[in-house]
Structure formats: C-alpha cells, structure tokens
Write an enzyme that holds these catalytic residues in place. Structure first.
Site, short mmCIF file in Angstrom:
data_model
loop_
_atom_site.label_atom_id
_atom_site.label_comp_id
_atom_site.label_asym_id
_atom_site.label_seq_id
_atom_site.Cartn_x
_atom_site.Cartn_y
_atom_site.Cartn_z
N ASP A 1 0.87 -1.19 0.00
CA ASP A 1 0.00 0.00 0.00
C ASP A 1 0.90 1.23 0.00
OD1 ASP A 1 -1.98 2.09 0.93
OD2 ASP A 1 -3.25 0.33 1.16
N ASP B 1 3.38 2.32 -10.14
CA ASP B 1 4.74 2.20 -10.67
C ASP B 1 4.99 0.75 -11.10
OD1 ASP B 1 7.43 1.98 -11.09
OD2 ASP B 1 8.04 2.63 -9.08
N GLN C 1 -32.92 9.21 0.66
CA GLN C 1 -32.15 8.34 -0.24
C GLN C 1 -31.84 7.03 0.51
OE1 GLN C 1 -31.05 11.16 1.25
NE2 GLN C 1 -28.88 11.53 0.93
N THR C 2 -31.80 5.93 -0.23
CA THR C 2 -31.63 4.61 0.42
C THR C 2 -30.31 3.95 0.03
OG1 THR C 2 -32.86 3.62 -1.41
CG2 THR C 2 -34.11 4.10 0.62
N GLU D 1 -14.74 9.60 4.15
CA GLU D 1 -15.59 8.68 4.90
C GLU D 1 -16.96 8.52 4.25
OE1 GLU D 1 -14.39 11.54 5.85
OE2 GLU D 1 -16.00 12.83 6.57
N TYR E 1 -15.92 7.34 -11.08
CA TYR E 1 -15.45 6.20 -10.28
C TYR E 1 -16.13 4.91 -10.76
CZ TYR E 1 -15.43 3.19 -6.04
OH TYR E 1 -15.35 2.15 -5.15
N ASN F 1 -21.41 -0.60 -0.20
CA ASN F 1 -21.15 0.19 1.02
C ASN F 1 -20.76 -0.65 2.24
OD1 ASN F 1 -21.02 2.35 2.86
ND2 ASN F 1 -22.49 3.49 1.63
N ARG G 1 -30.33 2.50 -3.63
CA ARG G 1 -29.44 1.38 -4.00
C ARG G 1 -29.60 0.27 -2.98
NH1 ARG G 1 -23.68 3.24 -5.08
NH2 ARG G 1 -24.43 3.43 -7.21
P1 NAD Z 1 -9.50 2.29 1.33
O1 NAD Z 1 -9.37 3.64 0.73
O2 NAD Z 1 -9.53 2.19 2.82
O3 NAD Z 1 -8.36 1.33 0.79
C1 NAD Z 1 -7.76 1.49 -0.47
C2 NAD Z 1 -6.26 1.48 -0.26
O4 NAD Z 1 -5.63 1.60 -1.55
C3 NAD Z 1 -5.78 2.68 0.58
O5 NAD Z 1 -5.11 2.23 1.74
C4 NAD Z 1 -4.84 3.41 -0.35
O6 NAD Z 1 -3.69 3.97 0.28
C5 NAD Z 1 -4.43 2.31 -1.32
N1 NAD Z 1 -3.92 2.87 -2.56
C6 NAD Z 1 -4.49 3.84 -3.32
N2 NAD Z 1 -3.67 4.15 -4.35
C7 NAD Z 1 -2.58 3.33 -4.23
C8 NAD Z 1 -1.39 3.21 -4.98
N3 NAD Z 1 -1.15 3.96 -6.06
N4 NAD Z 1 -0.47 2.30 -4.58
C9 NAD Z 1 -0.69 1.55 -3.47
N5 NAD Z 1 -1.80 1.64 -2.72
C10 NAD Z 1 -2.73 2.53 -3.09
O7 NAD Z 1 -10.81 1.65 0.69
P2 NAD Z 1 -11.63 0.35 1.10
O8 NAD Z 1 -12.93 0.79 1.64
O9 NAD Z 1 -10.76 -0.58 1.88
O10 NAD Z 1 -11.91 -0.26 -0.35
C11 NAD Z 1 -11.12 -1.30 -0.90
C12 NAD Z 1 -11.56 -1.55 -2.33
O11 NAD Z 1 -12.95 -1.87 -2.37
C13 NAD Z 1 -11.39 -0.36 -3.27
O12 NAD Z 1 -10.99 -0.83 -4.53
C14 NAD Z 1 -12.77 0.24 -3.36
O13 NAD Z 1 -12.99 0.95 -4.55
C15 NAD Z 1 -13.63 -1.02 -3.27
N6 NAD Z 1 -14.97 -0.72 -2.76
C16 NAD Z 1 -15.14 -0.36 -1.46
C17 NAD Z 1 -16.41 -0.07 -1.00
C18 NAD Z 1 -16.66 0.32 0.43
O14 NAD Z 1 -17.82 0.55 0.79
N7 NAD Z 1 -15.64 0.39 1.28
C19 NAD Z 1 -17.51 -0.17 -1.86
C20 NAD Z 1 -17.29 -0.51 -3.19
C21 NAD Z 1 -16.01 -0.82 -3.62
N1 GDD Z 2 -20.42 10.36 3.25
C1 GDD Z 2 -21.49 10.96 3.74
N2 GDD Z 2 -21.35 11.83 4.77
N3 GDD Z 2 -22.70 10.70 3.19
C2 GDD Z 2 -23.77 11.31 3.70
C3 GDD Z 2 -23.68 12.22 4.78
C4 GDD Z 2 -22.41 12.48 5.34
O1 GDD Z 2 -22.24 13.24 6.29
N4 GDD Z 2 -24.93 12.65 5.07
C5 GDD Z 2 -25.76 12.06 4.20
N5 GDD Z 2 -25.05 11.26 3.36
C6 GDD Z 2 -25.64 10.52 2.23
C7 GDD Z 2 -24.94 10.81 0.89
O2 GDD Z 2 -25.38 12.05 0.37
C8 GDD Z 2 -25.41 9.63 0.07
O3 GDD Z 2 -26.64 9.90 -0.53
C9 GDD Z 2 -25.57 8.51 1.12
O4 GDD Z 2 -25.49 9.15 2.41
C10 GDD Z 2 -24.50 7.45 1.04
O5 GDD Z 2 -23.25 8.11 0.98
P1 GDD Z 2 -21.85 7.32 1.07
O6 GDD Z 2 -21.95 6.27 2.11
O7 GDD Z 2 -20.78 8.34 1.24
O8 GDD Z 2 -21.64 6.73 -0.38
P2 GDD Z 2 -22.53 5.86 -1.41
O9 GDD Z 2 -23.32 4.78 -0.75
O10 GDD Z 2 -23.30 6.80 -2.26
O11 GDD Z 2 -21.36 5.21 -2.25
C11 GDD Z 2 -20.43 4.39 -1.54
O12 GDD Z 2 -20.71 3.06 -1.75
C12 GDD Z 2 -20.35 2.57 -3.01
C13 GDD Z 2 -20.74 1.12 -3.12
O13 GDD Z 2 -22.05 0.91 -2.74
C14 GDD Z 2 -19.04 4.82 -1.89
O14 GDD Z 2 -18.14 4.41 -0.86
C15 GDD Z 2 -18.51 4.23 -3.14
O15 GDD Z 2 -17.10 4.34 -3.16
C16 GDD Z 2 -18.86 2.76 -3.17
O16 GDD Z 2 -18.41 2.22 -4.38
#
Ligand code: NAD
Ligand code: GDD
Length: 336
Positions: A39, A60, A225-226, A198, A156, A185, A290
């Site tokens: 990482d 890289d 929103q859901t 976050e 994304y 999520n 969603r």
């Molecule tokens: P996260 O941001 O905590 O972890 C991603 C890690 O990738 C980070 O630690 C970051 O430093 C590392 N990274 C980014 N660019 C890099 C680089 N160039 N070289 C090396 N490391 C690098 O995110 P997460 O929540 O653990 O998500 C993990 C994966 O799951 C991601 O691909 C994300 O898109 C996918 N995902 C997560 C969620 C979620 O709800 N957490 C939902 C849908 C998809």
């Molecule tokens: N983050 C965030 N912070 N969201 C908020 C807040 C707040 O304070 N208040 C309300 N929300 C609402 C956002 O506007 C959105 O409609 C909903 O909560 C969910 O937001 P997120 O949890 O930030 O993201 P998401 O569910 O739209 O998308 C996430 O999930 C995807 C997969 O299901 C992202 O993490 C994506 O990266 C991921 O791929």
C-alpha cells in the site's frame, strides 16, 4: 520447518493499508496464509499481521518484481483512489480517481501474467450500476445482469466498469483466473471516519459521537435516499468464498437490507443514547436508491450476510466514539 513453510498458501494483498485490505490480511493470516501486504501507507489504526509489508506505489510498474512470483497463489486487488459521496460525487477528484485506479489495475494484471500468478480477486463496486435503475429510492434494481446498457452515475463507477472488462479480457486471452465482487457500502471499525473520504455510516457515527446530547447534526440531502450497508467481516467472508469458488462472473457482495439515510441516522442515535435534531443540508448524494440483490451470490456461493445492522453499527459506533474522544484529548491528532 522448511517443508511446513513451503506448503503455506501465499497471497499478496494490494491495498493492505486500507480498510477492507487490512481486515482481509487478518482473515488470511487466521486461515494460515503467508501474506505480503502492499500500500502507499501502513494501516492507520492497528498493526498489520502481514508477514511482510511493502510501502509502495502500485502505479509504478517497477514495483511488481518485488511483489510477485509464480509462488504467489492469490492476488487480492483492493487498492484504489476512492472515498464516500463527499470524495467521489463532487466531480473535483474525477481525473485522479480514474487515472490512479486505472493505472493500478493495468499494472496488476500485466504483472500477474508476467509472473505466472494464477488467480486474482478484484474489488469492483455497486457504482457500476446504471443511474436509470436507481432513481426510485424504494425500488432500485442492482441485479448483476442489469449493468448494461451502462450508465454509472460517477467517473469512479465508469473506471470500475472498465476495470471489470479488463479483468475479463485478461481471463479470456491469458487464462488468468479472475474473481470480481461488486461491493455495496462496506462499514465497520478501522474504516475511514474523517478527512473527507468517509462514507455515510462512519460520517454519521462521527457526527453523533461528537455532538452534545440535545444538539444537532447535519446530513446531506433529504435523508430519504436509500442504501444497504455490509459489515466488513461479512465482506471478507464473501471474498474468501468467491476466491475459492469457480464463479467467474461479477457478483454483488452486499447486504439486501435497504434503509434510508434518515433511518441510518436514527439507528446510530439510538445506539448513542442521544437525542439530536437533524439538519438536512445540500451535499453530494449519488444515486437516489441502491440495494444489493443477493440472488446470484446466494445461488452460486450459498452466501448471505449474518450480522444484523444494529450489531454492526454498535461496534462501529464504539470504535468511532473512541477515535473522537482520543482526538478531543490529544492535540497531536489531526482534526477532521
Ligand atoms: P480504502 O481507501 O480504505 O483502501 C484502499 C487502499 O488503496 C488505501 O489504503 C490506499 O492507500 C491504497 N492505494 C491507493 N492508491 C494506491 C497506490 N497507487 N499504490 C498503493 N496503494 C494505493 O478503501 P476500502 O474501503 O478498503 O476499499 C477497498 C476496495 O474496495 C477499493 O478498490 C474500493 O474501490 C472497493 N470498494 C469499497 C467499498 C466500500 O464501501 N468500502 C464499496 C465498493 C467498492
Ligand atoms: N459520506 C457521507 N457523509 N454521506 C452522507 C452524509 C455524510 O455526512 N450525510 C448524508 N449522506 C448521504 C450521501 O449524500 C449519500 O446519498 C448517502 O449518504 C451514502 O453516501 P456514502 O456512504 O458516502 O456513499 P454511497 O453509498 O453513495 O457510495 C459508496 O458506496 C459505493 C458502493 O455501494 C461509496 O463508498 C462508493 O465508493 C462505493 O463504491
């Protein structure tokens, strides 16, 4: 002793300093894998139990000679430039998100072929699904087969869809075994909880933990929103089952219990024991509705999540409350 080491399965976890990657390293170690984590950063909140950890940039191509060899059984590709709605849905980070994550995926696949790795996991997202099926907060459709005609609502999501096709192409042309999960999520302890990346569960836990009883918090949008939210341990269980399976098609990995953001806030508030006013303000919102459709993953892997949302949020809230308290009492911790 040597013979014992030789029989260990070997895994590389890309993104091992991040939320899900760190939990996955713990899981793989508990199963007896030898694990190499990589990482840009070491995990922020607790020690990594990986056997080896390289801090390096997966954009890289020269890094991969240090990471991969034909002795690696599994590569888990979780590294990405990502965050919640506040990071992904403003448009401000689109170029970096697409460029950084696409480079990582292009490099990982080419290096796996060059180094004779057999099996790769890729973490895709529910963000691949088309906007037109996620307009009604009460009836979103996120069945795997509905992903085309494509219309993700963020760059994304487009990069994730491109990457899915890339993994499929490497599987078709180079015989690489690829496994793809569309995460919905994921939340839990040790996830990003402040700083702008976050997601809603952590953001609401933080806001509620920091508020005085009787005060107020802000949420983005009208709160109707859901979404569905999956606890991180369940996510890691599904990833491991998928990786050991013969399932080559992308599958949803999520909870199918859909709730509104208003309900999410009310649930966290109940857990906190506080009574707070909710101010609904403008903010990035993403799709209107969603939910994970788990029909396919249940049929293919027999997997369905067990942890209920209240239990998962209780442990997440307790962890975030501790972070908030530490931040208040330790001037050296950066503020949110
Ligand atoms: P996260 O941001 O905590 O972890 C991603 C890690 O990738 C980070 O630690 C970051 O430093 C590392 N990274 C980014 N660019 C890099 C680089 N160039 N070289 C090396 N490391 C690098 O995110 P997460 O929540 O653990 O998500 C993990 C994966 O799951 C991601 O691909 C994300 O898109 C996918 N995902 C997560 C969620 C979620 O709800 N957490 C939902 C849908 C998809
Ligand atoms: N983050 C965030 N912070 N969201 C908020 C807040 C707040 O304070 N208040 C309300 N929300 C609402 C956002 O506007 C959105 O409609 C909903 O909560 C969910 O937001 P997120 O949890 O930030 O993201 P998401 O569910 O739209 O998308 C996430 O999930 C995807 C997969 O299901 C992202 O993490 C994506 O990266 C991921 O791929």
């Amino acid at each position: 002793m040597k013979a014992e080491t030789e029989t260990l399965k070997r895994a590389v976890v890309c993104g091992a300093g991040g939320f899900i990657g760190h939990h996955l390293v713990n899981r793989l170690k508990s199963e007896g894998f030898w694990v190499l984590g990589v990482d840009l950063k070491y995990p922020e909140f607790s020690h990594s139990v990986a056997d080896s950890f390289i801090v390096g940039d997966l954009r890289d191509p020269s890094l991969y000679d240090k990471l991969l060899s034909s002795e690696i059984d599994h590569v888990y590709q979780l590294a990405a430039d990502m965050g919640g709605a506040g990071y992904l849905f403003t448009g401000d980070n689109d170029a970096d998100v697409m460029h950084n994550s696409a480079l990582i995926n292009l490099n990982v696949l080419q290096a796996c072929v060059q180094h004779g790795v057999q099996r790769v996991f890729y973490s895709s997202s529910a963000c691949v699904y088309p906007t037109y099926n996620q307009l009604d907060p009460d009836n979103p459709n996120c069945k795997e087969a509905t992903v085309y005609p494509a219309e993700p609502d963020s760059e994304y999501g487009w990069e994730k869809l491109f990457a899915e096709r890339l993994y499929e192409s490497f599987s078709r042309n180079y015989g690489l075994e690829t496994r793809v999960a569309r995460f919905h999520n994921i939340y839990g302890p040790e996830g990003t909880w402040c700083g702008g990346k976050e997601k809603a569960p952590a953001a609401l836990c933080r806001k509620i933990a920091a508020a005085m009883n009787g005060g107020a918090i802000e949420i983005w949008g009208d709160g109707r929103q859901t979404r569905s939210f999956l606890y991180v341990a369940e996510c890691v269980e599904a990833v491991r089952r998928l990786m050991e399976s013969d399932c080559r098609e992308p599958v949803n990995v999520g909870s199918d219990r859909m709730i509104s953001i208003n309900e999410l806030a009310a649930t966290v508030m109940r857990i906190s024991g506080k009574t707070l006013k909710i101010n609904r303000i403008d903010g990035p919102q993403g799709v209107r509705g969603r939910n994970s459709d788990n029909t396919l993953i249940e049929a293919r892997l027999g997997w369905r999540p067990g942890t209920d949302l209240e239990a998962g949020l209780r442990s997440t809230y307790a962890w975030i409350l501790d972070q908030v308290t530490q931040q208040l009492t330790n001037p050296e911790m950066p503020s949110c």
